[in-house]
Design a protein around this motif. Structure first.
Motif, PDB file in Angstrom:
ATOM      1  N   ASN A 118       2.197  11.318   7.165  1.00  0.00           N
ATOM      2  CA  ASN A 118       2.827  10.499   6.132  1.00  0.00           C
ATOM      3  C   ASN A 118       1.838   9.466   5.571  1.00  0.00           C
ATOM      4  OD1 ASN A 118       4.890   9.804   4.548  1.00  0.00           O
ATOM      5  ND2 ASN A 118       6.293   9.212   6.179  1.00  0.00           N
ATOM      6  N   THR A 119       1.135   8.807   6.487  1.00  0.00           N
ATOM      7  CA  THR A 119       0.147   7.816   6.058  1.00  0.00           C
ATOM      8  C   THR A 119      -0.935   8.480   5.229  1.00  0.00           C
ATOM      9  OG1 THR A 119       0.517   6.836   8.219  1.00  0.00           O
ATOM     10  CG2 THR A 119      -1.250   5.913   6.912  1.00  0.00           C
ATOM     11  N   PHE A 120      -1.333   9.682   5.664  1.00  0.00           N
ATOM     12  CA  PHE A 120      -2.383  10.394   4.966  1.00  0.00           C
ATOM     13  C   PHE A 120      -1.962  10.722   3.530  1.00  0.00           C
ATOM     14  CE2 PHE A 120      -5.031  14.203   4.136  1.00  0.00           C
ATOM     15  CZ  PHE A 120      -6.269  13.591   4.297  1.00  0.00           C
ATOM     16  N   ILE A 121      -0.703  11.181   3.375  1.00  0.00           N
ATOM     17  CA  ILE A 121      -0.213  11.504   2.027  1.00  0.00           C
ATOM     18  C   ILE A 121      -0.168  10.242   1.170  1.00  0.00           C
ATOM     19  CG2 ILE A 121       1.805  12.284   0.720  1.00  0.00           C
ATOM     20  CD1 ILE A 121       2.276  14.298   2.960  1.00  0.00           C
ATOM     21  N   ASN A 122       0.310   9.144   1.764  1.00  0.00           N
ATOM     22  CA  ASN A 122       0.315   7.868   1.025  1.00  0.00           C
ATOM     23  C   ASN A 122      -1.093   7.473   0.611  1.00  0.00           C
ATOM     24  OD1 ASN A 122       3.024   7.379   1.009  1.00  0.00           O
ATOM     25  ND2 ASN A 122       3.011   6.340   2.996  1.00  0.00           N
ATOM     26  N   GLY A 123      -2.028   7.682   1.541  1.00  0.00           N
ATOM     27  CA  GLY A 123      -3.425   7.335   1.254  1.00  0.00           C
ATOM     28  C   GLY A 123      -3.972   8.172   0.128  1.00  0.00           C
ATOM     29  N   LEU A 124      -3.651   9.470   0.148  1.00  0.00           N
ATOM     30  CA  LEU A 124      -4.124  10.353  -0.921  1.00  0.00           C
ATOM     31  C   LEU A 124      -3.576   9.902  -2.264  1.00  0.00           C
ATOM     32  CD1 LEU A 124      -3.942  13.981   0.515  1.00  0.00           C
ATOM     33  CD2 LEU A 124      -5.964  12.600   0.046  1.00  0.00           C
ATOM     34  N   ILE A 126     -10.508   8.525  -3.500  1.00  0.00           N
ATOM     35  CA  ILE A 126      -9.612   9.071  -2.480  1.00  0.00           C
ATOM     36  C   ILE A 126      -9.987   8.530  -1.104  1.00  0.00           C
ATOM     37  CG2 ILE A 126      -8.999  11.220  -1.301  1.00  0.00           C
ATOM     38  CD1 ILE A 126      -9.076  12.489  -4.164  1.00  0.00           C
ATOM     39  N   LEU A 127     -11.292   8.458  -0.837  1.00  0.00           N
ATOM     40  CA  LEU A 127     -11.765   7.904   0.442  1.00  0.00           C
ATOM     41  C   LEU A 127     -11.249   6.487   0.627  1.00  0.00           C
ATOM     42  CD1 LEU A 127     -13.776   8.970   2.610  1.00  0.00           C
ATOM     43  CD2 LEU A 127     -15.511   7.569   1.508  1.00  0.00           C
ATOM     44  N   LEU A 128     -11.418   5.668  -0.425  1.00  0.00           N
ATOM     45  CA  LEU A 128     -11.019   4.268  -0.319  1.00  0.00           C
ATOM     46  C   LEU A 128      -9.507   4.137  -0.140  1.00  0.00           C
ATOM     47  CD1 LEU A 128     -12.791   1.717  -0.544  1.00  0.00           C
ATOM     48  CD2 LEU A 128     -11.682   1.331  -2.713  1.00  0.00           C
ATOM     49  N   GLY A 129      -8.737   4.973  -0.879  1.00  0.00           N
ATOM     50  CA  GLY A 129      -7.282   4.931  -0.758  1.00  0.00           C
ATOM     51  C   GLY A 129      -6.839   5.258   0.653  1.00  0.00           C
ATOM     52  N   VAL A 130      -7.409   6.316   1.230  1.00  0.00           N
ATOM     53  CA  VAL A 130      -7.023   6.729   2.585  1.00  0.00           C
ATOM     54  C   VAL A 130      -7.395   5.636   3.578  1.00  0.00           C
ATOM     55  CG1 VAL A 130      -7.466   8.408   4.400  1.00  0.00           C
ATOM     56  CG2 VAL A 130      -7.163   9.183   2.063  1.00  0.00           C
ATOM     57  N   ILE A 131      -8.605   5.077   3.435  1.00  0.00           N
ATOM     58  CA  ILE A 131      -9.029   4.011   4.359  1.00  0.00           C
ATOM     59  C   ILE A 131      -8.075   2.826   4.264  1.00  0.00           C
ATOM     60  CG2 ILE A 131     -10.809   2.280   4.790  1.00  0.00           C
ATOM     61  CD1 ILE A 131     -12.870   4.371   3.941  1.00  0.00           C
ATOM     62  N   PHE A 143      -4.658   3.567   5.880  1.00  0.00           N
ATOM     63  CA  PHE A 143      -4.757   3.655   7.342  1.00  0.00           C
ATOM     64  C   PHE A 143      -4.981   2.285   7.977  1.00  0.00           C
ATOM     65  CE2 PHE A 143      -4.948   8.270   7.212  1.00  0.00           C
ATOM     66  CZ  PHE A 143      -4.291   8.567   8.400  1.00  0.00           C
ATOM     67  N   THR A 144      -5.891   1.470   7.408  1.00  0.00           N
ATOM     68  CA  THR A 144      -6.102   0.149   8.018  1.00  0.00           C
ATOM     69  C   THR A 144      -4.852  -0.717   7.860  1.00  0.00           C
ATOM     70  OG1 THR A 144      -7.201  -0.480   5.981  1.00  0.00           O
ATOM     71  CG2 THR A 144      -8.614  -0.061   7.866  1.00  0.00           C
ATOM     72  N   ASN A 145      -4.131  -0.520   6.755  1.00  0.00           N
ATOM     73  CA  ASN A 145      -2.899  -1.290   6.567  1.00  0.00           C
ATOM     74  C   ASN A 145      -1.829  -0.889   7.556  1.00  0.00           C
ATOM     75  OD1 ASN A 145      -2.964  -3.363   4.754  1.00  0.00           O
ATOM     76  ND2 ASN A 145      -2.823  -2.024   2.965  1.00  0.00           N
ATOM     77  N   ALA A 186      -4.679  -5.047   9.935  1.00  0.00           N
ATOM     78  CA  ALA A 186      -4.122  -5.020   8.579  1.00  0.00           C
ATOM     79  C   ALA A 186      -4.539  -6.210   7.703  1.00  0.00           C
ATOM     80  CB  ALA A 186      -2.611  -4.899   8.638  1.00  0.00           C
ATOM     81  N   PRO A 187      -4.547  -7.458   8.244  1.00  0.00           N
ATOM     82  CA  PRO A 187      -4.935  -8.570   7.358  1.00  0.00           C
ATOM     83  C   PRO A 187      -6.376  -8.477   6.871  1.00  0.00           C
ATOM     84  CG  PRO A 187      -4.003  -9.387   9.416  1.00  0.00           C
ATOM     85  CD  PRO A 187      -4.180  -7.930   9.586  1.00  0.00           C
ATOM     86  N   TYR A 188      -7.202  -7.709   7.610  1.00  0.00           N
ATOM     87  CA  TYR A 188      -8.615  -7.650   7.246  1.00  0.00           C
ATOM     88  C   TYR A 188      -8.939  -6.452   6.354  1.00  0.00           C
ATOM     89  CZ  TYR A 188      -9.255 -11.215  10.800  1.00  0.00           C
ATOM     90  OH  TYR A 188      -9.179 -12.375  11.501  1.00  0.00           O
ATOM     91  N   THR A 189      -7.902  -5.783   5.809  1.00  0.00           N
ATOM     92  CA  THR A 189      -8.127  -4.555   5.035  1.00  0.00           C
ATOM     93  C   THR A 189      -9.204  -4.711   3.975  1.00  0.00           C
ATOM     94  OG1 THR A 189      -5.810  -4.049   5.353  1.00  0.00           O
ATOM     95  CG2 THR A 189      -6.968  -2.781   3.683  1.00  0.00           C
ATOM     96  N   ASP A 190      -9.089  -5.770   3.161  1.00  0.00           N
ATOM     97  CA  ASP A 190     -10.066  -5.966   2.074  1.00  0.00           C
ATOM     98  C   ASP A 190     -11.467  -6.108   2.636  1.00  0.00           C
ATOM     99  OD1 ASP A 190      -7.953  -5.881   0.452  1.00  0.00           O
ATOM    100  OD2 ASP A 190      -8.001  -7.991  -0.161  1.00  0.00           O
ATOM    101  N   ALA A 191     -11.585  -6.944   3.678  1.00  0.00           N
ATOM    102  CA  ALA A 191     -12.906  -7.182   4.266  1.00  0.00           C
ATOM    103  C   ALA A 191     -13.487  -5.874   4.789  1.00  0.00           C
ATOM    104  CB  ALA A 191     -12.796  -8.209   5.387  1.00  0.00           C
ATOM    105  N   ILE A 192     -12.651  -5.037   5.426  1.00  0.00           N
ATOM    106  CA  ILE A 192     -13.140  -3.773   5.976  1.00  0.00           C
ATOM    107  C   ILE A 192     -13.632  -2.870   4.856  1.00  0.00           C
ATOM    108  CG2 ILE A 192     -12.395  -1.644   7.131  1.00  0.00           C
ATOM    109  CD1 ILE A 192     -10.518  -3.466   8.802  1.00  0.00           C
ATOM    110  N   GLU A 193     -12.840  -2.782   3.785  1.00  0.00           N
ATOM    111  CA  GLU A 193     -13.247  -1.912   2.674  1.00  0.00           C
ATOM    112  C   GLU A 193     -14.581  -2.354   2.078  1.00  0.00           C
ATOM    113  OE1 GLU A 193      -9.576  -0.355   0.177  1.00  0.00           O
ATOM    114  OE2 GLU A 193      -9.298  -2.360   0.959  1.00  0.00           O
TER     115      GLU A 193
END
Lengths: 382, 291
Positions: free
Chosen positions: B6-12, B244-249, B252-254, B260-267
């Motif tokens: 489910n997360t993967f589809i959302n990420g895609l 697509i890579l960035l969306g999935v990442i 998933f981190t979210n 989750a709070p560090y999502t932007d920093a991780i990207e």
């Protein structure tokens, strides 16, 4: 014998004179109790803006790299410096020693980050570097917003010690003077010329033996150091640091100051940053609500128009006729002397080449003739 | 397992949105050799157009068409008024102008619509269940639509005359001008396509979260820009992969509460690492600098 004449040029000292005058004037006003708190706050803001604009100008104007993360360095300085100062408050109080230590620590912390960001700058071209600096600013913001309440205050922010308002802006202006001394002397030294050479052509300067790596890191570190110091001052001026202030838009605001002042022009940067800050504070009291955004519209329009005016290839003829410099020369100087056009801003491309092919050929003729018949040489020269 | 799928589809699906915005960045960069920082704000203008148009017509499809047309016009206007005079000037000057345009659009929308968030009345399609897998319909629609658009764009660029002219201009502007390609028209068409894609992306973004503010476009804009840079700016398949890579990442981190709070920093850290290893991105061409 070659005499080294020490020529005093007003424009080399105009920044010190101007800032020094303002500092002394308002110090007297403040110490005699004639300066209101809002005036002191305004002066602090102006000093901070000047430091930010001049330090960003070092990267954008002299090194020729675009940095969109200047507020990020400021954020680091503000948090680290503010925290150090708050920790020292119990032992040192709110004195000058505490201020100095926190300024230096905040500046160095930001400077180290400047080196870290400078490292990718060695491998990346302009546009890629812009996104890395932007990303850096966002990373810093995200990290500080997620800190715990005890360490850096998280989303509510970190409160900093309250320094005496009457002295804070004087210290800020003294820092401006020290920074100007460092930056101007750097730019006018051989290192400064190396930096501007890198801006004009990295390949050519590498070929002449300039250590591009070292200079790029130096400029990034120095610029970040001063941004960090501005951040520490900002935290003291506002009594509180909140990372939401140091966003992408703030970096842009600093960039606007640099661009309006003129790329690679320190005096211009000082004037534009002071005027913009003054305008902001005055407009903020005049306009309220959604009208306050009107000033942003003005900034944006002015920014776009000035950049187009200064850079559009089609306007080149117009610029050469009506630029401020040319008009100034027309009024105050009879003739634009090539030696004065060739100033320390390394605008070598603007140097008029006064070599006429015909003159050159006839000169050759004169020399050979004057050697053979010395009596006719004088006539030919005329 | 179901969660991961489910997360993967959302990420895609989020990746599809990023890819569409990133395509605008990368095409403009490849052809006009400039970073259009104001691209994110076209998304915002598209969002506000939808907000107004849905209020006026009530019909979402009509509103989407209006938004696409208006954004296209805006993109072309932006190019003609702000960027065209600077053709041939230094890249820094063009970049700063683009930042100025972005700032202008944001401030203007704040004056017109106010700083607060507005709720856009987007249609709600609910969700469908496949076995034990529950997927939101908009996720599927976004996914399918972005795949269709990307395939169509690839076919257009590879086989149509205009598309081939675009490739030629991005390879060598002077030579393609000599071959009789009207470079100015090609650049205008590029801006038009990029802006229209941004309007489509804005629609899908609003289907996901139907609220809008003047800074609505800046975060997806910066993220998509990151995606374009990760993929190698100037490369069209690179933008798709990067998006697509960035969306999935991101999704998933979210989904992991600890980070989750560090999502932007991780990207953004991933971006910096990729750029340090490959300075021109994953699929970017390495260009030797000539003196």
């Amino acid at each position: 014998m070659i005499k080294h004449k020490k020529n005093f040029k007003l424009k080399h000292y105009i920044n010190y004179i101007g800032i020094g005058f303002v500092t002394i004037l308002f110090s007297i006003l403040s110490l005699t109790g004639n300066a209101s708190i809002s005036l002191q706050f305004l002066l602090e803001k102006i000093a901070i803006s000047i430091i930010l604009a001049v330090s960003l100008g070092l990267v954008v104007g002299f090194l020729g790299e675009l940095s969109l993360g200047h507020a990020g360095f400021m954020c680091i300085g503000a948090y680290i410096g503010g925290k150090v100062s708050a920790m020292l408050e119990a032992s040192l109080g709110c004195g000058i020693s505490n201020l100095l230590i926190s300024l230096i620590v905040g500046g160095i912390a930001a400077g180290i980050c400047g080196v870290i960001i400078g490292l990718p700058a060695l491998r990346l071209r302009g546009d890629y570097l812009a996104i890395v600096t932007l990303a850096f600013g966002e990373i810093v913001k995200t990290i500080f917003i997620n800190t715990s309440a005890e360490s850096f205050g998280g989303a509510t922010g970190l409160s900093t010690p309250r320094y005496n308002r009457e002295f804070l802006f004087i210290y800020a202006f003294i820092i401006v003077l020290i920074m100007l001394f460092i930056v101007q002397n750097l730019i006018r030294s051989k290192h400064g010329r190396a930096i501007t050479a890198i801006r004009d052509s990295e390949i050519a300067s590498r070929a002449t033996g300039i250590n591009v790596t070292r200079y790029k890191l130096l400029v990034f570190a120095l610029s970040a150091f001063f941004a960090g110091i501005a951040g520490v001052l900002f935290s003291f001026s506002n009594y509180r640091v909140q990372c939401t202030k140091f966003d992408y838009n703030y970096s842009i605001e600093i960039l606007v100051m640099v661009v309006l002042g003129g790329m690679g022009n320190i005096t211009g940067g000082i004037i534009s940053s002071s005027l913009i800050t003054l305008l902001q504070v005055k407009l903020a009291t005049l306009l309220s609500g959604n009208l306050a955004v009107l000033q942003n519209v003005l900034y944006a329009l002015i920014l776009v128009l000035i950049v187009i005016y200064n850079n559009a290839p089609r306007l080149k003829g117009f610029r050469e006729k009506y630029s401020i410099k040319v008009l100034f020369n027309k009024i105050f100087k009879k003739k634009a002397d090539p030696a004065t056009v060739r100033d320390d801003e390394a605008k070598w491309d603007r140097v008029p080449t006064k070599i006429n092919v015909d003159d050159l050929l006839s000169m050759d003729l004169v020399v050979t003739e004057s050697v053979a018949k010395p009596d006719k040489g004088g006539e030919h020269n005329e | 397992m179901i969660d991961i799928i489910n997360t993967f589809i959302n990420g895609l699906s989020l990746g599809g949105i990023y890819a569409m915005i990133a395509l605008g960045y990368t095409m403009v960069y490849g052809i006009a050799k400039m970073l259009n920082f104001a691209h994110g704000d076209i998304i915002m203008v598209g969002g506000y157009t939808l907000f107004v148009a849905i209020g006026l017509f009530g019909n979402p499809i009509l509103a989407i068409v209006v938004a696409i047309i208006l954004c296209g016009v805006l993109g072309v206007l932006m190019e003609k008024l702000a960027y065209k005079p600077l053709r041939g000037a230094s890249p820094l000057a063009v970049l700063i102008t683009a930042i100025g345009v972005s700032y202008l659009l944001q401030s203007l929308s704040q004056i017109i619509f106010g700083a607060g968030t507005k709720y856009v009345n987007m249609p709600n399609w609910g969700s469908i269940t496949l076995g034990s897998l529950r997927i939101q319909v908009y996720t599927l629609v976004t996914l399918i639509a972005s795949v269709v658009i990307m395939v169509a764009l690839s076919v257009f660029i590879k086989y149509s005359k205009t598309g081939r002219a675009m490739i030629a201009v991005s390879e060598d502007r002077a030579a393609s001008e000599l071959m009789g390609i009207n470079v100015n028209t090609i650049i205008t068409i590029t801006f038009l396509i990029g802006a229209m894609l941004a309007a489509v992306a804005s629609t899908f973004y609003l289907l996901k979260a139907p609220s809008i503010s003047p800074t609505f476009g800046s975060m997806p804009g910066i993220k998509a820009f990151t995606a374009a840079v990760i993929g190698g700016i100037g490369s069209i398949p690179g933008a798709m992969i990067g998006g697509i890579l960035l969306g999935v990442i991101e999704v998933f981190t979210n989904s992991i509460p600890a980070i989750a709070p560090y999502t932007d920093a991780i990207e953004f850290t991933i971006l910096i690492i990729i750029l340090l290893v490959r300075p021109t991105g994953l699929l970017g061409k390495k260009r030797r600098e000539k003196v």
